[in-house]
Write an enzyme that holds these catalytic residues in place. Structure first.
Site, PDB file in Angstrom:
ATOM      1  N   TYR A  50       3.390   7.439  -1.573  1.00 36.72           N
ATOM      2  CA  TYR A  50       2.207   7.462  -2.426  1.00 36.72           C
ATOM      3  C   TYR A  50       1.435   8.770  -2.212  1.00 36.72           C
ATOM      4  O   TYR A  50       0.684   9.196  -3.077  1.00 36.72           O
ATOM      5  CB  TYR A  50       1.262   6.305  -2.074  1.00 36.72           C
ATOM      6  CG  TYR A  50       1.663   4.935  -2.569  1.00 36.72           C
ATOM      7  CD1 TYR A  50       2.784   4.738  -3.379  1.00 36.72           C
ATOM      8  CD2 TYR A  50       0.890   3.819  -2.249  1.00 36.72           C
ATOM      9  CE1 TYR A  50       3.123   3.468  -3.831  1.00 36.72           C
ATOM     10  CE2 TYR A  50       1.219   2.554  -2.707  1.00 36.72           C
ATOM     11  CZ  TYR A  50       2.334   2.368  -3.491  1.00 36.72           C
ATOM     12  OH  TYR A  50       2.655   1.119  -3.942  1.00 36.72           O
TER      13      TYR A  50
ATOM     14  N   SER B  51       3.103   1.510   0.623  1.00 33.40           N
ATOM     15  CA  SER B  51       4.117   2.264  -0.105  1.00 33.40           C
ATOM     16  C   SER B  51       5.502   2.039   0.495  1.00 33.40           C
ATOM     17  O   SER B  51       6.510   2.269  -0.154  1.00 33.40           O
ATOM     18  CB  SER B  51       3.793   3.762  -0.038  1.00 33.40           C
ATOM     19  OG  SER B  51       3.860   4.190   1.319  1.00 33.40           O
TER      20      SER B  51
ATOM     21  N   CYS C 217      -2.600   0.402   3.608  1.00 31.18           N
ATOM     22  CA  CYS C 217      -2.287   1.760   3.166  1.00 31.18           C
ATOM     23  C   CYS C 217      -3.613   2.461   2.879  1.00 31.18           C
ATOM     24  O   CYS C 217      -4.400   1.986   2.056  1.00 31.18           O
ATOM     25  CB  CYS C 217      -1.438   1.692   1.889  1.00 31.18           C
ATOM     26  SG  CYS C 217      -1.104   3.295   1.154  1.00 31.18           S
ATOM     27  N   ASN C 218      -3.861   3.551   3.578  1.00 32.83           N
ATOM     28  CA  ASN C 218      -5.118   4.283   3.381  1.00 32.83           C
ATOM     29  C   ASN C 218      -5.175   4.893   1.985  1.00 32.83           C
ATOM     30  O   ASN C 218      -6.212   4.848   1.323  1.00 32.83           O
ATOM     31  CB  ASN C 218      -5.237   5.386   4.425  1.00 32.83           C
ATOM     32  CG  ASN C 218      -5.385   4.853   5.833  1.00 32.83           C
ATOM     33  OD1 ASN C 218      -6.470   4.806   6.382  1.00 32.83           O
ATOM     34  ND2 ASN C 218      -4.289   4.426   6.446  1.00 32.83           N
TER      35      ASN C 218
ATOM     36  N   CYS D 121      -3.123   7.201   8.245  1.00 35.86           N
ATOM     37  CA  CYS D 121      -2.037   6.713   7.387  1.00 35.86           C
ATOM     38  C   CYS D 121      -1.260   5.710   8.235  1.00 35.86           C
ATOM     39  O   CYS D 121      -1.028   5.947   9.428  1.00 35.86           O
ATOM     40  CB  CYS D 121      -1.136   7.873   6.970  1.00 35.86           C
ATOM     41  SG  CYS D 121       0.463   7.377   6.272  1.00 35.86           S
TER      42      CYS D 121
END
Ligand code: DGL
Length: 260
Positions: free
Chosen positions: A39, A8, A70-71, A180
């Site tokens: 996000y 993001s 990105c998790n 994250c």
């Protein structure tokens, strides 16, 4: 092999630095979706559709291995990306399994976005790997704001970290999962605020090892540093300042990506 990385925003730099350190000879094309950041407060289907646009773009630019750094995007989009694209897609999820294996108190704290915590895939992770373990989740949207602003220390970062950790420590958590990719940039502040017995898990190094295992040309491991091209869907000016703070000593080129 060209590695495409998306997030993001600049959080995925915490994964990029691990990949580059293992695979200095692999060219990297990174897209920071800064115009859509964060996000973490968006519904899963919105994240999934947006990430598909970013993936289309990276593939059209020659990506051969796609890394979802990105998790939140992995939780909501990795299944559809793997079903759509004929290339390896490496994702990352909050490290619930290693945390459950590591805890001695039986309580783990997962710091992750609201979107990740709400995802079905996250619930499956907890149900499958953390039976009998108390998993306390904690969204930290402020951490993302701080990292995007290049604030990695000082009173604001300290206050945000203290507020996030207090309930976890109170509950007896002895493992913190950095779920994250923005959060590892605040790790020094987190470490300073956490008692010594706390273990902190960052998934970035494991993602880099997974990517390295997919590289068929072993000379990529030893070559001179290849190009790292960083693009943003937002304003490119702050990116240059952030790069100096978040990826010091790593040579990059920058540009804008127009992704509708
Ligand atoms: N860095 C992202 C993650 O790993 C998303 C942060 C955000 O945009 O809220 O979940």
């Amino acid at each position: 092999m060209k590695i495409g990385i998306l997030d993001s925003g600049v959080g995925g730099f915490s994964v990029l630095r691990e990949i580059h350190s293992l695979l200095p000879g692999s060219p990297i094309h990174y897209v920071a979706d800064s115009s859509w950041c964060p996000y973490g407060n968006k519904p899963g289907d919105v994240i999934r559709d947006r990430v598909a646009r970013l993936a289309d773009y990276l593939l059209s630019e020659g990506t051969e291995i796609l890394v979802i750094a990105c998790n939140s995007a992995t939780i909501h989009a990795v299944g559809s990306l793997r079903a759509t694209y004929p290339l390896p897609v490496v994702g990352m999820e909050p490290a619930v399994k290693p945390a459950a294996e590591l805890t001695r108190s039986g309580v783990v704290g997962v710091l992750a976005t609201e979107a990740s915590i709400a995802g079905e895939k996250f619930h499956q992770l907890v149900n499958t790997h953390a039976q009998g373990i108390r998993v306390i989740t904690r969204p930290c949207p402020r951490f993302v704001e701080l990292v995007e602003a290049g604030i990695l220390s000082g009173p604001e970062a300290d206050a945000a970290v203290q507020e996030a950790l207090a309930p976890l420590l109170e509950a007896g958590a002895d493992v913190f999962v950095l779920g994250c990719t923005h959060y590892p940039f605040l790790r020094p502040v987190i470490e300073a605020r956490a008692p010594e017995n706390i273990s902190i898990i960052d998934t970035g190094p494991a993602v880099a090892r997974r990517v390295a295992s997919l590289i068929s040309d072993p000379s990529d491991l030893h070559k001179e540093s290849s190009e790292i091209h960083i693009e943003t869907t937002g304003n490119p000016d702050p990116l240059k300042i952030l790069l100096a703070k978040l990826l010091p000593g790593i040579q990059t080129t920058t540009g804008s990506a127009t992704i509708s």
